[in-house]
Design an enzyme around this catalytic site. Structure first.
Site, PDB file in Angstrom:
ATOM      1  N   GLU A  36       0.703  -1.114  -0.036  1.00  0.00           N
ATOM      2  CA  GLU A  36      -0.099   0.067   0.007  1.00  0.00           C
ATOM      3  C   GLU A  36       0.848   1.215   0.003  1.00  0.00           C
ATOM      4  OE1 GLU A  36      -2.300   2.916  -0.360  1.00  0.00           O
ATOM      5  OE2 GLU A  36      -3.227   1.083  -0.135  1.00  0.00           O
ATOM      6  N   ASN A 119      -4.183   5.596   1.328  1.00  0.00           N
ATOM      7  CA  ASN A 119      -4.077   4.874   2.565  1.00  0.00           C
ATOM      8  C   ASN A 119      -4.520   3.444   2.790  1.00  0.00           C
ATOM      9  OD1 ASN A 119      -6.961   6.314   2.141  1.00  0.00           O
ATOM     10  ND2 ASN A 119      -7.247   4.697   3.700  1.00  0.00           N
ATOM     11  N   THR A 128     -19.510   5.486   1.807  1.00  0.00           N
ATOM     12  CA  THR A 128     -21.005   5.496   2.491  1.00  0.00           C
ATOM     13  C   THR A 128     -21.196   3.804   2.711  1.00  0.00           C
ATOM     14  OG1 THR A 128     -21.938   5.202   0.378  1.00  0.00           O
ATOM     15  CG2 THR A 128     -21.531   7.636   1.001  1.00  0.00           C
ATOM     16  N   ALA A 130     -22.600   1.569   0.945  1.00  0.00           N
ATOM     17  CA  ALA A 130     -23.619   1.196   0.242  1.00  0.00           C
ATOM     18  C   ALA A 130     -23.427  -0.182  -0.524  1.00  0.00           C
ATOM     19  CB  ALA A 130     -24.251   2.211  -0.624  1.00  0.00           C
ATOM     20  N   VAL A 239       4.694   0.243  -5.422  1.00  0.00           N
ATOM     21  CA  VAL A 239       5.072  -0.672  -6.294  1.00  0.00           C
ATOM     22  C   VAL A 239       5.276   0.036  -7.635  1.00  0.00           C
ATOM     23  CG1 VAL A 239       4.386  -2.603  -7.670  1.00  0.00           C
ATOM     24  CG2 VAL A 239       3.707  -2.513  -5.370  1.00  0.00           C
ATOM     25  N   HIS A 457     -16.698   6.473  -8.278  1.00  0.00           N
ATOM     26  CA  HIS A 457     -16.872   4.842  -8.561  1.00  0.00           C
ATOM     27  C   HIS A 457     -16.497   4.931 -10.173  1.00  0.00           C
ATOM     28  CE1 HIS A 457     -20.136   5.066  -5.263  1.00  0.00           C
ATOM     29  NE2 HIS A 457     -18.966   4.770  -4.823  1.00  0.00           N
ATOM     30  N   THR A 502     -19.145  -1.551  -5.112  1.00  0.00           N
ATOM     31  CA  THR A 502     -18.164  -2.331  -4.335  1.00  0.00           C
ATOM     32  C   THR A 502     -18.572  -3.910  -4.245  1.00  0.00           C
ATOM     33  OG1 THR A 502     -17.818  -0.510  -3.166  1.00  0.00           O
ATOM     34  CG2 THR A 502     -17.046  -2.577  -2.207  1.00  0.00           C
TER      35      THR A 502
END
Length: 537
Positions: A36, A119, A128, A130, A239, A457, A502
């Site tokens: 990360e 992060n 959110t 959802a 990376v 998104h 997601t």
């Protein structure tokens, strides 16, 4: 293949976390290293910052997500405060603009709100929560219905799916009643007004512990578990490139952003799950350049507004005692502004939009005390109608071999435009939003279309499919032309979608992880053959 394979995962959001967990649970001798580029901003790796009660601590966690580095080395690339409307579909605190207007920024004049979070946990620390199921044309046509049901159910388990969050809220129930009166007769059975499925765990006090990547990682970050002993998370580790041996990934070159030292990490398989722009960027920087890489960019466009709930209509459905009880319960958790979330889901042809209706005690912006809706004791709803973008090869991101970004990787330009098809559905969604607002009360913010990129998104830039000419990955998320390179994230979604993707992306990741585990066990491939010409010099 080694008896103890090492799998590297690039990106620590919910998708990378799903890969790590499924692979370690299916492969009892495997090791996963997760890289990360950003810092760990919560005590528990990848936790949602919405769970932080202290406002100063919450603000600090968000601030540290707004750039590729932490502490004294952090770069301030955050979205200006004036652009933030917390709890809505605009770019949220904790993210940083990709086109921030300074040297090394991306170029996105037609997609100006494009943003990312850097992060541990990625945007899964700021979302959110959802998790609606895709339906009708939103689903992937190369996955059979019975398998899709299993994948989605597994993904819901990883995310701690709640189908009836805040269902006991009398104000939330009254909002559903008013919306059903307005729209119910027009909607197909099973796709009417309902509570919004969310990811999290209800608490005894009526609040929610919102899900983040930590929820998906589960036992991988619990001390003493077998899988935790085989999992390593390296934050502040960028990376820089993927090292290849023909069509085989042999490892990755990483930079420790604390020391600026580079090293080579050999791997048996690689999962790239950064985001829809930085994952293709890494592939491009490594000479992996399928024809569709970066193309077919979509998001769901959002028309938003805020409505003050009508006192007479609400009082006819909610007693004074019920209102006082709800407000008293809400007072025990003032850090979380959301009190109930309802929705009207996507359906075809009746309602090709997704509506999210969030009840809160206060509007997301300060109202003039003299405003007739100021201090409304019944509260407010923040509404967003999501509208699909139909995939086109013309929309996407291109990379430069001559210009570097602020991290020293190939810089990129986003090209994007709405067509008459999207414009027509945006106009229809706006009309529906006005109907919803009038059914609930009085507008205190006129309906408006958010700028391109505001949804956060971003889909399509690494789309999965059955044709190597129009997709980057095969139906099992393996990059065409490679035997041990898998990609993950919203960028794999090839369809037009209207709501938070997601759940869809985690379901796709579960499929990809299961298939990769089978291959690492020596089970062989079950789908498309590699295409050698997918790699350019």
């Amino acid at each position: 293949m080694s008896d103890t394979p090492t799998i590297a995962v690039v990106g620590s959001g919910p998708i990378g976390s799903a890969y790590a967990r499924v692979l370690l649970e299916l492969l009892p001798h495997a090791r996963v290293i997760m890289f990360e580029a950003g810092p760990q901003v919560t005590q528990r790796p990848g936790e949602s910052v919405r769970n932080i009660a202290d406002p100063d601590e919450k603000a600090r966690a968000r601030e540290r997500s707004q750039g590729p580095q932490a502490g004294d080395f952090r770069e301030s690339l955050g979205i200006p405060a004036a652009a933030v409307v917390e709890g809505m579909f605009t770019a949220r605190q904790g993210t940083h603009l990709l086109d921030f207007g300074a040297e090394g920024s991306a170029h996105a004049p037609t997609f100006p709100a494009a943003a990312a979070a850097t992060n541990v946990g990625g945007q899964g620390s700021h979302w959110t929560c959802a998790i609606p199921r895709p339906a009708f044309s939103e689903k992937l046509d190369f996955i059979a219905d019975d398998e899709w049901e299993d994948l989605v159910s597994t993904a819901e388990g990883l995310l701690h799916h709640q189908s009836a969050a805040f269902s006991d809220s009398p104000v939330g129930a009254a909002i559903r009643t008013l919306l059903d009166r307005e729209f119910g007769a027009e909607l197909p059975e099973g796709y009417g007004v309902s509570t919004l499925p969310v990811a999290g765990d209800p608490q005894p006090d009526g609040s929610m512990r919102w899900a983040g990547a930590d929820t998906v990682l589960g036992p991988l970050i619990e001390p003493g578990t077998d899988v935790a002993a085989r999992f390593e998370l390296r934050d502040l580790t960028l990376v820089r490139r993927i090292e290849l041996d023909g069509s085989h990934v042999r490892g990755v070159v990483v930079e420790d952003l604390r020391t600026r030292e580079e090293s080579f990490v050999p791997v048996d398989a690689l999962v790239v799950a950064a985001d829809a722009f930085r994952s293709p960027q890494l592939l491009w920087a490594s000479g992996i350049r399928p024809a569709a890489l970066g193309r077919y960019l979509t998001e769901h466009h959002v028309v938003i507004s805020t409505v003050s709930l009508d006192a007479d209509r609400m009082a006819a459905l909610v007693t004074e005692d019920e209102l006082q009880s709800e407000l008293a319960r809400r007072a025990t958790n003032p850090a979380d502004p959301v009190a109930a979330v309802n929705r009207i889901p996507f359906s075809e042809p009746e309602h090709p939009y997704s509506a999210q209706i969030m009840y809160a005690e206060n509007p997301p912006f300060a109202l003039d005390p003299a405003h007739p809706a100021a201090g409304n004791r019944w509260g407010y709803v923040n509404m967003g109608f999501g509208v699909r973008k139909f995939p086109r090869v013309e929309d996407g991101v291109t990379f430069s071999d001559d210009e570097l970004d602020y991290r020293g990787l190939p810089n990129f330009t986003i090209e994007y435009a709405l067509t008459e098809r999207e414009d027509a559905e945006i106009a229809q969604a706006t009309a529906r939003l006005r109907r919803a607002g009038h059914a609930l009360g009085t507008f205190v913010a006129d309906p408006r279309l958010l700028p391109n990129g505001s949804s956060l998104h971003y889909m399509g830039t690494m789309r999965a499919g059955t044709d190597p000419e129009t997709s980057v990955a095969d139906p099992y998320s393996r990059v065409w032309g490679f035997d041990n390179l898998v990609v993950g994230g919203n960028g794999l979604i090839p369809t037009a979608n209207t709501m938070n993707p997601t759940l869809t992306s985690v379901a796709i990741a579960v499929r990809g992880a299961r298939h990769l585990a089978e291959e690492l066990r020596g089970g062989g491939t079950t789908e498309a053959e590699p295409v050698a010409e997918a790699v350019e010099a």
